[in-house]
Design a protein around this motif. Sequence first.
Motif, PDB file in Angstrom:
ATOM      1  N   ASP A  12      -6.343   8.986   1.713  1.00  0.00           N
ATOM      2  CA  ASP A  12      -6.620  10.271   1.945  1.00  0.00           C
ATOM      3  C   ASP A  12      -8.055  10.617   2.530  1.00  0.00           C
ATOM      4  N   ILE A  13      -8.877   9.691   2.952  1.00  0.00           N
ATOM      5  CA  ILE A  13      -9.964   9.656   3.754  1.00  0.00           C
ATOM      6  C   ILE A  13      -9.684  10.632   5.011  1.00  0.00           C
TER       7      ILE A  13
ATOM      8  N   PHE B  43      -6.984   6.213  -3.445  1.00  0.00           N
ATOM      9  CA  PHE B  43      -7.714   7.345  -3.145  1.00  0.00           C
ATOM     10  C   PHE B  43      -9.214   7.329  -3.082  1.00  0.00           C
ATOM     11  N   LEU B  44      -9.944   8.350  -2.506  1.00  0.00           N
ATOM     12  CA  LEU B  44     -11.253   8.390  -2.658  1.00  0.00           C
ATOM     13  C   LEU B  44     -11.604   8.779  -4.055  1.00  0.00           C
TER      14      LEU B  44
ATOM     15  N   ILE C  12       0.969  -1.407  -0.004  1.00  0.00           N
ATOM     16  CA  ILE C  12      -0.057   0.021   0.057  1.00  0.00           C
ATOM     17  C   ILE C  12       0.906   1.167  -0.159  1.00  0.00           C
ATOM     18  N   THR C  13       2.165   1.249   0.584  1.00  0.00           N
ATOM     19  CA  THR C  13       2.891   2.362   0.571  1.00  0.00           C
ATOM     20  C   THR C  13       3.599   2.629  -0.741  1.00  0.00           C
ATOM     21  N   SER C  14       3.580   1.587  -1.799  1.00  0.00           N
ATOM     22  CA  SER C  14       4.488   1.797  -2.884  1.00  0.00           C
ATOM     23  C   SER C  14       3.872   2.649  -4.052  1.00  0.00           C
ATOM     24  N   LYS C  15       4.759   3.706  -4.464  1.00  0.00           N
ATOM     25  CA  LYS C  15       4.095   4.456  -5.412  1.00  0.00           C
ATOM     26  C   LYS C  15       3.881   4.017  -6.620  1.00  0.00           C
TER      27      LYS C  15
ATOM     28  N   ILE D 100     -18.548   2.774   3.943  1.00  0.00           N
ATOM     29  CA  ILE D 100     -18.069   2.844   2.240  1.00  0.00           C
ATOM     30  C   ILE D 100     -17.218   1.738   1.992  1.00  0.00           C
ATOM     31  N   GLU D 101     -17.091   1.555   0.648  1.00  0.00           N
ATOM     32  CA  GLU D 101     -16.496   0.412   0.198  1.00  0.00           C
ATOM     33  C   GLU D 101     -15.245   0.823  -0.712  1.00  0.00           C
ATOM     34  N   GLY D 102     -14.126   0.191  -0.752  1.00  0.00           N
ATOM     35  CA  GLY D 102     -12.928   0.450  -1.435  1.00  0.00           C
ATOM     36  C   GLY D 102     -12.484  -0.760  -2.162  1.00  0.00           C
ATOM     37  N   ASP D 103     -11.867  -0.684  -3.367  1.00  0.00           N
ATOM     38  CA  ASP D 103     -11.472  -1.845  -4.049  1.00  0.00           C
ATOM     39  C   ASP D 103      -9.890  -1.529  -4.412  1.00  0.00           C
TER      40      ASP D 103
END
Length: 338
Positions: free
Chosen positions: A212-213, A311-312, A32-35, A304-307
Motif C-alpha cells: 500500500d506504500i 500494510f504500512l 504475499i498475494t494470499s488473503k 523504511i523497514e518492514g517485517d
Amino acid sequence: MKNKTIGITTTIPYEVLMAAGYNVVDLNNIFITSKDYKKFIDMAERQGFPKSCCAWQKGIFGVCMDKNVSEIVGVTEGDCSNTKALEAILDMKGIKIHSFAFPQSHDICDIKTSIDKFMNIFNVSYSEVEKVRQKVNKIRYLIKCLDELTYTENKVSGFENHLYQVSASDFNSDIYKFEKDMKNKLEEIKKRKPFTQKLRLGFIGVPPMPCDIYDYVEKFNARFVYNEVQREFAFSRAMEAKNIYEQYYDYTYPYDIKFRLSEIKKQIKERKIDALIHYTQAFCHRQIEDIVIKNEINIPILTIEGDKLNFLDARTKIRLEAFLDMLQDLIIMNGKEE
C-alpha cells in the motif's frame, strides 16, 4: 500442484526450467498475494522458525507445506543468507531440492559454469534454452514498454509498475496468459491521461511486504517512477544480451552493491528522480548496505523497514508524510513547482 510444477525461492534462470517443461511458481508471490498470508508465517513459527527470521523465509516454508510443493529451486548464493538452512528443513520434509548459485565473483566464466550446471541438472541443451529465451524476451519487451510508459509519459502507477515487473519472476505461472494480459494492459494504458504528481520517487531494495506504500505516497503529490529490484526481475536489458550467460551477468540483484549502485545512479538521472525510498526487510543482511547507498547517492533517501505486516504501520506513514512534505518544500525552493 501438477507433477511438472516447480517452486522457486527467487528469480533464477527461468528459461532453463521452461525448456525442461516445468510450470514455474514463485513461492514469494503465492505468499504475499494470499488473503491469509499470516497463516504461512504462523506455520513456520510453529515448526520452530525463530521470531528473528525474515518473514519471507517463513512465508516460503509455509507455502511449501500448505500447497504440498514437491520440488523447488533455492538460490544459495546471491540471495538470502538463510536459504541453505531453509533448504535443509524442506529436504527434511521430503521436498526435492535443487540449488542454484549466482557466483559472487561476478565473472562471466563462473556464471557460465553455474548456468551450464543448472542446464545439466534438468537435462536441457544450450540451444533449447536460447530458443526459449527468444520467446520469453518478446514478453520481457512488453514489460519494458510498460516500465518506460511509467516515467516517459507518466501513464503507469507505481503499483502497476511494481506488480507487472515483479510478476516476471514466474509470469504468474502461465506465460501465454501473461503475454495476452500484458498486451491488453498496454493498450489500456496508452489511452490514459498522464498522472500529475510532481514528486518523482524511486523505490530501491527488495520488493515490499506493505504494497500500500504506492497508493499512500500518491496522496502527497508523489509517485514512484522506478522500482529497482522489480525491474531487475523483469530483465529489461535481456534483449541486448547475446546469450543467457550475458543476461544473468547483467542482472544486478545477486551481485555486489557497487554493481547495483551503478544501475541505480543511471536510472536516477534518466528518470529525473527527486528522492529514493530504500525498503529493507527486518533481519535481512541487506539492511547493512543502506550505509553504502547513502554514502554513494546524492539525492534524499528515506529508509523504511518492514517485517510481517502487508500494510504500512502508523509510524512509517508519519515518516513518509514528513519526508514527502520536506521534498515538496525543497522543490518549491528550487523553483521546480509550477
